[in-house]
Structures are given as C-alpha cells and as structure tokens.
Design an enzyme around this catalytic site. Sequence first.
Site, PDB file in Angstrom:
ATOM      1  N   SER A 204     143.745  31.742   5.360  1.00  0.00           N
ATOM      2  CA  SER A 204     144.139  30.376   5.009  1.00  0.00           C
ATOM      3  C   SER A 204     145.458  30.367   4.259  1.00  0.00           C
ATOM      4  O   SER A 204     145.780  31.314   3.529  1.00  0.00           O
ATOM      5  CB  SER A 204     143.050  29.752   4.130  1.00  0.00           C
ATOM      6  OG  SER A 204     143.487  28.552   3.528  1.00  0.00           O
TER       7      SER A 204
ATOM      8  N   TYR B 169     137.908  29.378  -3.195  1.00  0.00           N
ATOM      9  CA  TYR B 169     138.040  29.477  -1.734  1.00  0.00           C
ATOM     10  C   TYR B 169     139.193  30.399  -1.361  1.00  0.00           C
ATOM     11  O   TYR B 169     139.054  31.297  -0.522  1.00  0.00           O
ATOM     12  CB  TYR B 169     138.253  28.088  -1.139  1.00  0.00           C
ATOM     13  CG  TYR B 169     138.613  28.101   0.328  1.00  0.00           C
ATOM     14  CD1 TYR B 169     137.655  28.390   1.293  1.00  0.00           C
ATOM     15  CD2 TYR B 169     139.917  27.839   0.753  1.00  0.00           C
ATOM     16  CE1 TYR B 169     137.982  28.420   2.643  1.00  0.00           C
ATOM     17  CE2 TYR B 169     140.249  27.866   2.092  1.00  0.00           C
ATOM     18  CZ  TYR B 169     139.277  28.150   3.032  1.00  0.00           C
ATOM     19  OH  TYR B 169     139.614  28.197   4.366  1.00  0.00           O
TER      20      TYR B 169
END
Length: 328
Positions: free
Chosen positions: A128, A153
């Site tokens: 990501s 995350y």
Amino acid sequence: MKILVTGAIGFIGFSFSKDILENTKIQIIGIDNLNSYYDPKLKEKRLELLNEFKNFKFFKEDIINYEKLNEIFNVEKPDLIVHLAAQAGVRYSLENPHLYEYSNNLGTLNIFELAKKYNIKRVIFASSSSVYGGNQKIPFSESDSVDKPVSLYAATKKYNELIAHVYNYLYGIDMIGLRFFTAYGEFGRPDMAYWKFTKNILEEQPINVYNYGKMKRDFTYVSDIVEGIKSAVFLNKKTGYEIFNLGGDNPVELEYFISLIEKETGKKAIKNYMPLQEGDVLVTMADLEKSKEILNYHPKIGIEVGIKKFVKWYIQNSHWILQNTGKQ
C-alpha cells in the site's frame, strides 16, 4: 496456469479475477472469508458474478487458518499466488488493531509458508501507498525509506514486505509487492471516500471533508491496478524480490475530486469540514518510473474519466446497491 487468489471477493481481488476469467482460460482458485467489515451482501454479489465462470472455484476460508489453507493447497496445487487478502482501512486499524495483526500479518505468513511448502515460484502480494507514512519527499519512490508508518495498517504492510524479502532470500521465491495508491471504481468499497461522497451527494446528505479539504491523493482506477497485477503475473523473467508503485500518475486535490462527483451527479455537496484524522497523510503521489520500465505499467484512466465511469455505474446499479451495502 492455475492462480490462487486470496481476497478474491474483495474489491481488487474480484476485479482481477473477473478480468482473468473473462479473457483467458486460466483457472482461478479464490479464497475469501467474506467478513463483515462492510456489508457482505456486496461481496456475495461479486461472488455471484464470478461463479458464472467455469474456470472459477471458490473456498470460503480465512487465511489465518493454516490447516484449512494447507488442505486447499494440497488439493488444488496452484502454480502462482496473488495474495490480496487483508483487513483494509487506515482509520479502522486504530479501533481494531488485533484484526490487523491476525489477518495482515499472520495471514500473510501462512500464505508465504505454503508457497515455500508447495514450491510455488512466484507470489504477487498487495502492499500500500500507506507505507510511505508522512514522507515529505514527493513523489514517493520505491527506494525511499518507509521506516516511519503513521497507522497500524501501514505497519502491517511494511511487515508484509519485510517477510517477503526473507522468503525470497532464504527460499528463492519470486516476491513481487505492489503498492496500491487509492484504488477506486465499480464494485468498490463502500467505506471509501469516493463511494460515500457519491452516495451522500445523490441523497443530499452532508459529506465529511477531512483536513478542511487540504489533501491530495493519487487516485488509481481499478482497471489500471488490474493491468499492473497482470503485468506482474505474466512477467517473463525471474525477478527475485521487487516492490512496485501502482498509481494513477496524476494526484488531485480533494476539493477538485469532490467537484467532479458534483458534476457527474448534477448536485452540490453539503460539506462538513473537519480536521485531519489520525493516521491520515496529506499527500500521496507515486513515482512510476520503475513500474513503467519493468512492468510496462502505464495508467490509462484519468480521474475525470474514472469518476464519470464510477458515478454512471453507481446510478445504474443503485436499485441493488442501496439494498446491499448497509448504512454508511
């Protein structure tokens, strides 16, 4: 070829699987736990569409269950893995940290262990743009330091990259990590801003605009993300360990982004301006030189066209979307 896709019923997993099933004779072995992070009925709709293909086989399973995964690998014996399963959401990770430890870290370790056990030569895995954290250097390059994540995350995605390097170094598995930059498009995630904005603007409800609109994002249309994944799948050479950015190549300001949705819906947004949320970053922008050179990755869908496509799809499918995505 037989490709095992984890997170096959998620937004990107579904989009990739559908493209492969429509355009090739490759068999897709899909794994997904159909969790309730957002309404599972949307995931069931995606699964319904994939089940129309004879070369698709689905297992409802959680990647944290190593024994069940081992049974699937033992029977199916995939040639390649596209590992997209993860607990998504930067903000949600602040509220439910243990979900991220299990799904993103333990789950990924399980997949890599099974790749080793079953002698799978290549694993493509989702990372990501969040790993870049609060980096000030723009655009973000794969060679930049990513040692200071600002959300749990992001930290899990950094961990995934680290253990991928270990499995390449020790066992010679080609490990290709793809850092996605704000994917959006049809059949997307109802928790993401573009979906919430479209829904609320159409319903004449307020939208929350964080950091008072002073943010820029490198939005990437899902079909471009899919092309990047396919390039990694079909790359005709041994890669070792590599990380690639997959971005839209044209970051836009949040206010402009909202104006595009207003234009396509024909309605004005009721804006509720709010401060920056914990874990959020001000700017994302991908340096795509490496991806262009090695993956021949060239995003084709600009934000104006992408928003037009998404809003059109949303309106055309609103009869079932509103019944199957829960209250956002």
